[in-house]
Motif scaffolding. Structure first.
Motif, PDB file in Angstrom:
ATOM      1  N   SER A   1       7.509  -4.135  -0.823  1.00  0.00           N
ATOM      2  CA  SER A   1       7.091  -3.506  -2.073  1.00  0.00           C
ATOM      3  C   SER A   1       7.992  -3.950  -3.227  1.00  0.00           C
ATOM      4  O   SER A   1       8.992  -4.627  -3.016  1.00  0.00           O
TER       5      SER A   1
ATOM      6  N   TYR B   1       2.506  -6.239 -11.698  1.00  0.00           N
ATOM      7  CA  TYR B   1       2.239  -5.973 -10.273  1.00  0.00           C
ATOM      8  C   TYR B   1       1.071  -6.798  -9.759  1.00  0.00           C
ATOM      9  O   TYR B   1       1.011  -7.143  -8.586  1.00  0.00           O
TER      10      TYR B   1
ATOM     11  N   PRO C   1       2.909  -0.072  -5.001  1.00  0.00           N
ATOM     12  CA  PRO C   1       3.113   1.365  -5.195  1.00  0.00           C
ATOM     13  C   PRO C   1       2.070   1.900  -6.168  1.00  0.00           C
ATOM     14  O   PRO C   1       1.543   1.137  -6.977  1.00  0.00           O
TER      15      PRO C   1
ATOM     16  N   THR D   1       5.398  10.626  -9.552  1.00  0.00           N
ATOM     17  CA  THR D   1       6.490   9.653  -9.480  1.00  0.00           C
ATOM     18  C   THR D   1       7.717  10.196 -10.207  1.00  0.00           C
ATOM     19  O   THR D   1       8.841  10.135  -9.721  1.00  0.00           O
TER      20      THR D   1
ATOM     21  N   THR E   1       9.073   5.573  -7.689  1.00  0.00           N
ATOM     22  CA  THR E   1       8.192   4.508  -7.201  1.00  0.00           C
ATOM     23  C   THR E   1       8.610   4.046  -5.811  1.00  0.00           C
ATOM     24  O   THR E   1       7.775   3.857  -4.929  1.00  0.00           O
ATOM     25  N   TYR E   2       9.906   3.870  -5.605  1.00  0.00           N
ATOM     26  CA  TYR E   2      10.387   3.438  -4.292  1.00  0.00           C
ATOM     27  C   TYR E   2      10.008   4.463  -3.220  1.00  0.00           C
ATOM     28  O   TYR E   2       9.573   4.102  -2.128  1.00  0.00           O
TER      29      TYR E   2
ATOM     30  N   GLU F   1       7.586   6.545  -3.258  1.00  0.00           N
ATOM     31  CA  GLU F   1       6.134   6.491  -3.006  1.00  0.00           C
ATOM     32  C   GLU F   1       5.765   5.258  -2.193  1.00  0.00           C
ATOM     33  O   GLU F   1       4.873   5.300  -1.345  1.00  0.00           O
ATOM     34  N   ALA F   2       6.493   4.156  -2.462  1.00  0.00           N
ATOM     35  CA  ALA F   2       6.238   2.936  -1.685  1.00  0.00           C
ATOM     36  C   ALA F   2       6.653   3.154  -0.225  1.00  0.00           C
ATOM     37  O   ALA F   2       5.984   2.686   0.701  1.00  0.00           O
TER      38      ALA F   2
ATOM     39  N   LYS G   1       4.148   4.840   1.670  1.00  0.00           N
ATOM     40  CA  LYS G   1       3.056   3.941   2.055  1.00  0.00           C
ATOM     41  C   LYS G   1       3.517   2.920   3.094  1.00  0.00           C
ATOM     42  O   LYS G   1       2.797   1.983   3.404  1.00  0.00           O
TER      43      LYS G   1
ATOM     44  N   ILE H   1      12.125  -3.452  -0.222  1.00  0.00           N
ATOM     45  CA  ILE H   1      11.783  -3.353  -1.641  1.00  0.00           C
ATOM     46  C   ILE H   1      12.553  -4.429  -2.383  1.00  0.00           C
ATOM     47  O   ILE H   1      13.765  -4.580  -2.190  1.00  0.00           O
TER      48      ILE H   1
END
Lengths: 338, 364
Positions: free
Chosen positions: B4, B12, B29, B36, B58-59, B61-62, B65, B70
């Motif tokens: 990510s 992105y 993300p 967030t 964001t991290y 949330e990534a 997933k 990252i």
């Protein structure tokens, strides 16, 4: 010569004044400082500085505003770096400080804003001293050298005294006047606390509302960044995969590692200024390290122009109480076993 | 590996393809949202700046997933952003995740480190250097095209007849660009997007005010961080030009373009020292905008951003000397959309009045 050189009694003052005082007086100039930080410096600072600046920067504005009409020249060096280390510099506000001052305060005298960048070249400090002396119209380089040597000696003595635990005001006074150290009486401490932070917060008792005096009364021995032997401080750098960018921050974080690794303290108080940029990183790093290295109690004391005595006192008292209770519990646990 | 990266404006779309084509599974993300922000502020130091907090969120949330790695960019200070990766990593570990954060510091200052990290990513993705060069060229085309499309959208918006139309078309453009894979496809997709944007019905009789935007790179580029300031102003009928786009930034850091030098030179009389971040550029660009006849400048900065605070204190003098109004906006998690809109409306009003006065004076 009778030329008065103004030196604001804040920020770099707490670390580098002995050097510059000895240097300038050695050249025959009169060094004038502002008064110790007080309500006036605070009010002037809040008035002159951009409102988003942190407390120390506001105070610097205040001290300059107080000094500007009393002196012929203002010494406001641009602190960039003081040693060779990766990309280490001072906080960006220090880098832009002379420009901030010049664009914020009207009616300033001549300013010496030479760049203090000691990371490059040979004998950078001597070259800087020479440049400043020549700029002030001083032609005899031999005399400059003599003043320079004296200045270095004064500075070394000051740093040695700080390391030995001499209270900063006493250390400063003896460094400037050259008299021997007289230590004040304090009660015998039963708690050891590392009080970490930047010298201009730690050593300015107006800003931190007499924190050190209060700690002494509470029977707490305070350990600061400057009390870590320099070479021991240096080796702590390996605990981080990337150096911090800011000189004072590196020192504070390394001191935290030192006190934690050596298990010398019962707790850590981090003294910081509201909105301090580097400290957003420093504080989190120290907090996590204190937690991961033996769960050492950790308190952040954030100061700004509204900080009141009672607030600070209450928090520090609660913290020391907690430490003592913890210790008693710990002792009782030990006694069960033996 | 599931890889990510942070969200920064429209980039992105390009990064997704980059990760995919060097043999990893991209985890895009979710676009930054209030969730967030909440996640980010919960786990960040209080005085970290808003880019740090949005990235933190964001991290996380990534990671939800499934991201295992990252990739982000760093720096060499004295701006804090260069140290953020280090602290992000520690917080992620503290929360019990195993996800690794790889930070790329600038190529020219940490050459060896840069290539070591890149080599690791290529090796684990089973991509050769030769393949990578091909991928890089394609993705670079895409990044450039995305920025050109965005620039065009900002040009069209102040003239649009139907409010909000440009933003709608722009979103469609991003979807089109996402589909394009080869260099030919990217070229075709870009041309298609240009046509779409140019075909929006415009009222060319308008004379929009011109506002230059300066400030910290992340809050300039990421619309979530600046509450869509360019679209908001565009829909008020104002033309905006911002100081930096990601493709330009890359050109600057790799010494392929030299616009920054002009800004730095312009700033010299006021600020004779690099102070990290984009502080000196904020001063320099403001002067350049003033010389180019812009009506005003908006400085965007994260709350507690040190270089921008220095710049702000100097900008008051620049504003006086060059007679150009400057509005500084410090953004944090508390900044509300409507509050910002009110301030923008007041600023635009002021600029409008100044212009009328000037024109009136000229006629008499």
């Amino acid at each position: 010569m009778g030329v008065k050189i103004g030196f604001p009694r804040t920020l770099f003052y707490f670390i580098y004044f002995p050097f510059w005082h000895a240097f300038f007086s050695g050249l025959g100039f009169e060094v004038v400082t502002s008064r110790p930080t007080n309500k006036l410096s605070l009010d002037l600072g809040v008035q002159e500085a951009v409102n988003d600046a942190c407390l120390p920067i506001k105070l610097y504005h205040g001290h300059v505003a107080e000094l500007k009409d009393k002196v012929d020249v203002l010494f406001l060096p641009r602190m960039v770096s003081v040693r060779k280390l990766d990309a280490e510099t001072f906080c960006p506000k220090f880098l832009g400080l002379p420009d901030m001052i010049r664009n914020s305060i009207a009616g300033l005298p001549e300013i010496i804003d030479e760049k203090v960048d000691l990371a490059r070249g040979f004998f950078p400090l001597w070259k800087l001293g020479l440049k400043i002396a020549r700029r002030l119209g001083y032609k005899k380089d031999w005399h400059t050298w003599r003043a320079f040597v004296k200045a270095k000696a004064a500075q070394d003595k000051y740093i040695r005294n700080l390391a030995a635990g001499v209270p900063p005001q006493v250390a400063m006074e003896t460094a400037v006047t050259g008299e021997p150290v007289r230590l004040p009486d304090v009660p015998v401490p039963d708690l050891n606390l590392a009080i970490l932070g930047y010298p201009y917060l730690i050593y300015d008792s107006f800003v931190n509302i007499g924190l050190f005096e209060k700690l002494a009364q509470m029977g707490v021995r305070a350990w600061t960044v400057e009390m870590v032997p320099p070479h021991r401080l240096e080796v702590q750098g390996k605990n981080l995969s990337k150096h911090l960018f800011w000189h004072f921050s590196n020192r504070a974080v390394r001191a935290a590692f030192y006190y934690l690794n050596e298990k010398r303290v019962d707790g850590i108080i981090h003294v910081t200024a509201f909105g301090c940029g580097p400290d957003a990183m420093v504080d989190k790093l120290m907090e996590l390290e204190a937690k991961n290295r033996g769960n050492v109690p950790y308190l952040t004391l954030s100061l700004d122009e509204h900080t009141g005595e009672a607030g600070v006192l209450t928090r520090v008292e609660a913290f020391t109480d907690m430490l003592r209770i913890r210790r008693r519990e710990h002792e009782s646990v030990v006694s069960h076993h033996g | 590996m599931k890889v990510s990266f942070p969200i920064m404006g429209n980039s992105y779309v390009a990064f997704k393809q980059l990760v995919e084509q060097i043999g990893h599974e991209p985890v895009v993300p979710p676009l930054p949202s209030s969730r967030t922000m909440t996640l980010g502020t919960t786990y960040s130091p209080e005085f970290a700046c808003i880019p740090f907090k949005i990235l933190m969120g964001t991290y996380l949330e990534a990671i939800e997933k499934g991201a295992e790695l990252i990739i982000s960019s760093g720096g060499h200070g004295p701006c804090r952003a260069g140290y953020y990766g280090e602290v992000h990593q520690r917080i992620i570990n503290e929360l019990g995740y195993k996800t690794k954060v790889i930070i790329f510091d600038s190529v020219n200052m940490a050459f060896k480190d840069f290539f070591k990290k890149l080599h690791y990513i290529l090796r684990t993705g089973k991509t050769s250097w030769w393949q990578f060069i091909k991928v890089y060229r394609t993705v670079w085309d895409k990044l450039l095209a995305l920025d050109e499309i965005e620039l065009l959208a900002h040009q069209v918006r102040p003239y649009e007849v139907e409010k909000g139309k440009t933003s709608e078309v722009y979103r469609r453009c991003l979807a089109i660009m996402d589909q394009a894979r080869t260099r030919t496809q990217i070229k075709e997709a870009k041309e298609a997007c240009f046509r779409l944007l140019q075909n929006i019905s415009q009222d060319k009789s308008r004379k929009p005010l011109k506002i230059g935007i300066v400030g910290e790179i992340y809050v300039q580029i990421e619309p979530f961080a600046n509450l869509d300031i360019q679209a908001t102003l565009g829909e008020m009928g104002v033309f905006t030009k911002r100081g930096i786009h990601l493709s330009e930034w890359w050109m600057e850091t790799t010494h392929q373009s030299h616009n920054e030098e002009k800004a730095v030179a312009a700033a010299r009389p006021y600020l004779n020292q690099m102070i990290g971040g984009h502080g000196i550029l904020s001063v320099g660009e403001t002067i350049l905008y003033a010389r180019r006849g812009f009506d005003g400048v908006i400085q965007l900065a994260p709350f507690s951003c040190i270089p921008e605070i220095v710049a702000k204190s100097i900008l008051t003098q620049v504003s006086r000397d060059y007679g150009i109004p400057v509005l500084t906006i410090f953004l944090d998690e508390q900044t509300g959309r409507e509050g910002l809109r009110t301030r923008l409306e007041a600023f635009v009003d002021l600029l409008q009045q100044r212009r009328q006065k000037r024109l009136g004076g000229a006629v008499s």
